[in-house]
Design a protein around this motif. Structure first.
Motif, PDB file in Angstrom:
ATOM      1  N   ASP A  51      21.900  47.677  24.097  1.00 31.35           N
ATOM      2  CA  ASP A  51      22.618  48.735  23.391  1.00 31.35           C
ATOM      3  C   ASP A  51      23.600  48.079  22.419  1.00 31.35           C
ATOM      4  OD1 ASP A  51      23.025  51.389  22.738  1.00 31.35           O
ATOM      5  OD2 ASP A  51      24.134  51.894  24.537  1.00 31.35           O
ATOM      6  N   GLU A  52      24.901  48.372  22.509  1.00 34.39           N
ATOM      7  CA  GLU A  52      25.878  47.827  21.564  1.00 34.39           C
ATOM      8  C   GLU A  52      26.494  46.504  22.016  1.00 34.39           C
ATOM      9  OE1 GLU A  52      26.201  51.093  22.660  1.00 34.39           O
ATOM     10  OE2 GLU A  52      25.700  52.231  20.881  1.00 34.39           O
ATOM     11  N   LEU A  53      26.045  45.945  23.124  1.00 33.89           N
ATOM     12  CA  LEU A  53      26.607  44.712  23.667  1.00 33.89           C
ATOM     13  C   LEU A  53      25.707  43.523  23.351  1.00 33.89           C
ATOM     14  CD1 LEU A  53      28.649  43.189  25.498  1.00 33.89           C
ATOM     15  CD2 LEU A  53      27.183  43.811  27.427  1.00 33.89           C
ATOM     16  N   VAL A  54      26.285  42.497  22.741  1.00 29.19           N
ATOM     17  CA  VAL A  54      25.597  41.229  22.498  1.00 29.19           C
ATOM     18  C   VAL A  54      26.377  40.155  23.250  1.00 29.19           C
ATOM     19  CG1 VAL A  54      24.891  39.516  20.780  1.00 29.19           C
ATOM     20  CG2 VAL A  54      24.869  41.949  20.195  1.00 29.19           C
ATOM     21  N   VAL A  55      25.684  39.342  24.028  1.00 32.62           N
ATOM     22  CA  VAL A  55      26.319  38.237  24.744  1.00 32.62           C
ATOM     23  C   VAL A  55      25.618  36.966  24.317  1.00 32.62           C
ATOM     24  CG1 VAL A  55      26.896  37.272  27.005  1.00 32.62           C
ATOM     25  CG2 VAL A  55      26.855  39.758  26.697  1.00 32.62           C
ATOM     26  N   SER A  56      26.407  35.997  23.845  1.00 27.04           N
ATOM     27  CA  SER A  56      25.805  34.767  23.335  1.00 27.04           C
ATOM     28  C   SER A  56      26.526  33.535  23.860  1.00 27.04           C
ATOM     29  CB  SER A  56      25.825  34.760  21.801  1.00 27.04           C
ATOM     30  OG  SER A  56      27.134  34.553  21.321  1.00 27.04           O
ATOM     31  N   SER A  57      25.848  32.415  23.724  1.00 32.68           N
ATOM     32  CA  SER A  57      26.467  31.129  24.018  1.00 32.68           C
ATOM     33  C   SER A  57      27.259  30.691  22.786  1.00 32.68           C
ATOM     34  CB  SER A  57      25.393  30.094  24.345  1.00 32.68           C
ATOM     35  OG  SER A  57      24.621  29.836  23.189  1.00 32.68           O
ATOM     36  N   ALA A  58      28.090  29.689  22.956  1.00 28.81           N
ATOM     37  CA  ALA A  58      28.857  29.163  21.825  1.00 28.81           C
ATOM     38  C   ALA A  58      27.946  28.505  20.796  1.00 28.81           C
ATOM     39  CB  ALA A  58      29.906  28.175  22.315  1.00 28.81           C
ATOM     40  N   SER A  59      26.720  28.115  21.206  1.00 27.07           N
ATOM     41  CA  SER A  59      25.794  27.467  20.266  1.00 27.07           C
ATOM     42  C   SER A  59      25.025  28.465  19.400  1.00 27.07           C
ATOM     43  CB  SER A  59      24.803  26.577  21.030  1.00 27.07           C
ATOM     44  OG  SER A  59      23.990  27.357  21.888  1.00 27.07           O
ATOM     45  N   LEU A  64      29.687  30.517  15.983  1.00 25.37           N
ATOM     46  CA  LEU A  64      30.403  29.442  15.300  1.00 25.37           C
ATOM     47  C   LEU A  64      31.076  28.474  16.271  1.00 25.37           C
ATOM     48  CD1 LEU A  64      32.012  31.568  12.450  1.00 25.37           C
ATOM     49  CD2 LEU A  64      29.894  30.259  12.361  1.00 25.37           C
ATOM     50  N   GLY A  65      30.503  28.333  17.471  1.00 24.32           N
ATOM     51  CA  GLY A  65      31.005  27.366  18.441  1.00 24.32           C
ATOM     52  C   GLY A  65      32.278  27.761  19.156  1.00 24.32           C
ATOM     53  N   VAL A  66      32.703  29.019  19.044  1.00 24.95           N
ATOM     54  CA  VAL A  66      33.987  29.440  19.606  1.00 24.95           C
ATOM     55  C   VAL A  66      33.778  30.550  20.642  1.00 24.95           C
ATOM     56  CG1 VAL A  66      36.253  30.415  19.050  1.00 24.95           C
ATOM     57  CG2 VAL A  66      35.126  28.887  17.424  1.00 24.95           C
ATOM     58  N   LEU A  67      34.357  30.381  21.840  1.00 27.71           N
ATOM     59  CA  LEU A  67      34.308  31.426  22.854  1.00 27.71           C
ATOM     60  C   LEU A  67      35.216  32.581  22.410  1.00 27.71           C
ATOM     61  CD1 LEU A  67      34.548  29.241  26.092  1.00 27.71           C
ATOM     62  CD2 LEU A  67      32.496  30.067  24.925  1.00 27.71           C
ATOM     63  N   THR A  68      34.883  33.800  22.794  1.00 30.81           N
ATOM     64  CA  THR A  68      35.648  34.955  22.332  1.00 30.81           C
ATOM     65  C   THR A  68      36.956  35.162  23.084  1.00 30.81           C
ATOM     66  OG1 THR A  68      34.248  36.346  23.729  1.00 30.81           O
ATOM     67  CG2 THR A  68      33.754  36.315  21.374  1.00 30.81           C
ATOM     68  N   GLY A  69      37.103  34.647  24.265  1.00 33.35           N
ATOM     69  CA  GLY A  69      38.316  34.905  25.029  1.00 33.35           C
ATOM     70  C   GLY A  69      38.188  36.142  25.879  1.00 33.35           C
ATOM     71  N   ARG A  70      39.308  36.613  26.399  1.00 33.59           N
ATOM     72  CA  ARG A  70      39.294  37.719  27.362  1.00 33.59           C
ATOM     73  C   ARG A  70      39.340  39.074  26.659  1.00 33.59           C
ATOM     74  NH1 ARG A  70      42.821  38.622  32.839  1.00 33.59           N
ATOM     75  NH2 ARG A  70      41.831  40.588  33.290  1.00 33.59           N
ATOM     76  N   HIS A  71      38.435  39.970  27.076  1.00 33.36           N
ATOM     77  CA  HIS A  71      38.369  41.330  26.552  1.00 33.36           C
ATOM     78  C   HIS A  71      38.314  42.323  27.703  1.00 33.36           C
ATOM     79  CE1 HIS A  71      37.678  40.111  22.437  1.00 33.36           C
ATOM     80  NE2 HIS A  71      36.798  39.249  22.874  1.00 33.36           N
ATOM     81  N   HIS A  72      38.613  43.567  27.398  1.00 31.31           N
ATOM     82  CA  HIS A  72      38.425  44.663  28.341  1.00 31.31           C
ATOM     83  C   HIS A  72      37.308  45.526  27.782  1.00 31.31           C
ATOM     84  CE1 HIS A  72      40.159  48.543  30.364  1.00 31.31           C
ATOM     85  NE2 HIS A  72      38.905  48.325  30.678  1.00 31.31           N
ATOM     86  N   LEU A  73      36.251  45.692  28.562  1.00 28.47           N
ATOM     87  CA  LEU A  73      35.083  46.466  28.156  1.00 28.47           C
ATOM     88  C   LEU A  73      34.794  47.488  29.246  1.00 28.47           C
ATOM     89  CD1 LEU A  73      32.707  46.773  26.187  1.00 28.47           C
ATOM     90  CD2 LEU A  73      31.553  44.955  27.430  1.00 28.47           C
ATOM     91  N   ALA A  74      34.743  48.775  28.880  1.00 24.14           N
ATOM     92  CA  ALA A  74      34.511  49.840  29.859  1.00 24.14           C
ATOM     93  C   ALA A  74      33.153  50.483  29.629  1.00 24.14           C
ATOM     94  CB  ALA A  74      35.615  50.896  29.760  1.00 24.14           C
TER      95      ALA A  74
END
Length: 142
Positions: A51-59, A64-74
């Motif tokens: 759906d609207e969620l994409v989960v990727s590796s840093a590669s 761009l090689g950067v982790l997104t950090g902490r989010h709140h997703l409901a």
């Protein structure tokens, strides 16, 4: 990533989480999305989406090689039992408790559970009480 049909109609078009361990995250999200009856619709070697969620590796090129950090997703649940089931599935697949299922003071009937995913994102399953949707989603065909 080519899509022939999208389901839209709420506030967020999409969100991307860039994670440290893609396999651990895929196991976690596959388990809770299955309870919510949301299929993983695509996988590549460095990302997956539902759906609207994409989960990727840093590669992944988009990360761009950067982790997104902490989010709140409901995630919206269809009833209290689904909130409970998401919570159990999350804990069984690498999640950590961040608030057991129960009523919350946000508004009458707000029933939710919170877990931390393998990267520490605060994931919520919420049921807002009895309501009737005018449509399940907006369908966009290409």
């Amino acid at each position: 990533m080519e899509a022939n049909q999208l389901h839209r109609g709420r506030l967020i078009d999409h969100i991307q989480l860039v994670v440290a361990d893609l396999n651990a995250s895929q196991d976690f999200y596959t388990a809770i999305l299955a309870v919510l009856d949301i299929p993983i619709v695509g996988t590549e070697h460095d990302f997956f989406w539902a759906d609207e969620l994409v989960v990727s590796s840093a590669s992944s090129p988009a990360a761009l090689g950067v982790l997104t950090g902490r989010h709140h997703l409901a995630f919206q649940a269809k009833d209290r039992a689904t909130v409970d089931a998401v919570y159990r599935a999350a804990l069984a697949h690498g999640g950590r408790d961040n608030g057991a299922p129960g009523e919350r003071p946000y508004h009458p009937g707000y029933y939710a559970a919170f877990v931390l995913d393998p990267d520490g994102n605060n994931i919520e399953a919420v049921y807002h009480g009895e309501a009737k949707r005018s449509a399940a989603s907006v369908v966009i065909d290409f």
